[in-house]
Scaffold this active site. Sequence first.
Site, short mmCIF file in Angstrom:
data_model
loop_
_atom_site.label_atom_id
_atom_site.label_comp_id
_atom_site.label_asym_id
_atom_site.label_seq_id
_atom_site.Cartn_x
_atom_site.Cartn_y
_atom_site.Cartn_z
N LYS A 107 -12.41 -2.04 5.93
CA LYS A 107 -11.57 -2.76 6.84
C LYS A 107 -12.03 -2.69 8.44
CE LYS A 107 -9.05 -2.70 3.15
NZ LYS A 107 -7.84 -2.18 2.85
N TRP A 132 0.78 -1.00 -0.09
CA TRP A 132 -0.10 0.03 -0.03
C TRP A 132 0.76 1.27 0.16
CZ3 TRP A 132 -4.45 -0.64 -2.05
CH2 TRP A 132 -5.07 -1.96 -1.64
N ASP A 182 -1.86 6.45 6.39
CA ASP A 182 -2.60 5.87 5.75
C ASP A 182 -3.21 4.55 6.93
OD1 ASP A 182 -4.54 3.89 4.49
OD2 ASP A 182 -2.86 3.28 2.85
C1 LIG Z 1 -7.33 -1.49 1.54
C2 LIG Z 1 -6.17 -0.54 1.93
C3 LIG Z 1 -6.18 0.52 0.85
C4 LIG Z 1 -7.08 0.62 -0.47
O1 LIG Z 1 -8.32 0.78 0.10
P1 LIG Z 1 -9.37 1.15 -1.24
O2 LIG Z 1 -10.38 1.64 -0.34
O3 LIG Z 1 -9.61 0.17 -1.88
O4 LIG Z 1 -8.90 2.49 -2.14
C5 LIG Z 1 -4.97 1.20 0.91
N1 LIG Z 1 -4.37 1.12 2.22
C6 LIG Z 1 -4.45 0.41 2.77
C7 LIG Z 1 -3.65 0.37 4.17
C8 LIG Z 1 -5.34 -0.74 3.01
O5 LIG Z 1 -5.51 -1.78 3.63
#
Ligand SMILES: *Cc1c(COP(=O)(O)O)cnc(C)c1O
Length: 360
Positions: free
Chosen positions: A196, A102, A172
């Site tokens: 998540k 990511w 993030d």
């Molecule tokens: C799942 C995830 C993403 C991507 O998220 P989207 O909603 O599909 O854009 C980005 N960063 C992390 C750490 C993730 O777990």
Amino acid sequence: MKRVFNFSPGPAMLPEPVLRRAQAELLDWKGSGMSVMEVSHRGTDFVEFAAKSERDLRELLNVPANYKVLFLQGGATLQFAAIPLNLTAPGAVVDYVVTGNWGEKAVQEAERYVKVNVAANSKATKFTTIPDPSTWKLSTNAAYLHYTPNETVFGVEFHTVPTVSDAPLVVDMSSTLLSRPIDVSRFGLIYAGAQKNIGPAGLALVIVREDLIGHARRETPGVVDYKLMAENDSMWNTPSTLSWYFAGLVFEWLKEQGGLTAIGKVNERKAKKLYAAIDGSGYYKNPVEKPHRSWMNVPFTLPSEDLDKPFLTAAKSAGLTNLKGHRVVGGMRASIYNAMPEAGVDALVEFMADFAKRHG
Ligand SMILES: *Cc1c(COP(=O)(O)O)cnc(C)c1O
């Protein structure tokens, strides 16, 4: 009806009481005779609900008054681009620390707009560790420092906030936000896709310090212009009302659980149990260095890849689903976000012991 323990990394489990409440309210939300999907986002009911959800989130995370909370669309991935567009001028330099895929993707998107200095990258270890902050090659004038507190695929997590840079920290937190208390004031910007640990897909949360907004580049799309969205209570355009509604119910559920301190204790206990079962088995292995193991995503391998399929099939029959690891890591991965009950981890631990005995 039979609910399973769903270990999916995302979209992931939602708390059962939240689903039941949504079910009960589906046809007639707040006495409107309509579902929440069918009402105007500008009507009093939704506006009040949205405001309450923001208050609940602020209370849960203890968000200081000088931070804006935004409910946006486009997932965490759109934020990879929105962040440099909002926070940097052309020609600026930004620092990124890469501890998984990511973080890599965040770099790729940022590079379209800004000069990215990768201050550290743990790819050479197959993303099984966090490079010591004292070794990071930071720039002198970075507009911000970006990192990924929890890398969802590799199960590697920062358990402390690095203090080596004066630049605002941009993080993030897609797979860790709301899993425990954090000190929001340590960060310039926190963002997370909802699917998540927050709610259904279709919603991304951005928590941003006020002084960082209002400098978006001219070409920034309005829907991710933080100042514009903040001025319009995240309703400059139609928000993802259903996802926002679910997130609001999740915040209420979290408050009922005793807030983030209480849920954090449960999460720590769940993770400890699962790692102890892996480490003590002499059968399963987790590759991540112990101090950097994630509380949320726990990858593990079996002694041979040939056992993966029998494991997954037997687990599914036992009501334990979506344990297949990401293709780049292989093996298994158990994602154990807030909505995974401790009983689900107990069931998995018991299943793993039994499987090891039968296939040892
Ligand atoms: C799942 C995830 C993403 C991507 O998220 P989207 O909603 O599909 O854009 C980005 N960063 C992390 C750490 C993730 O777990």
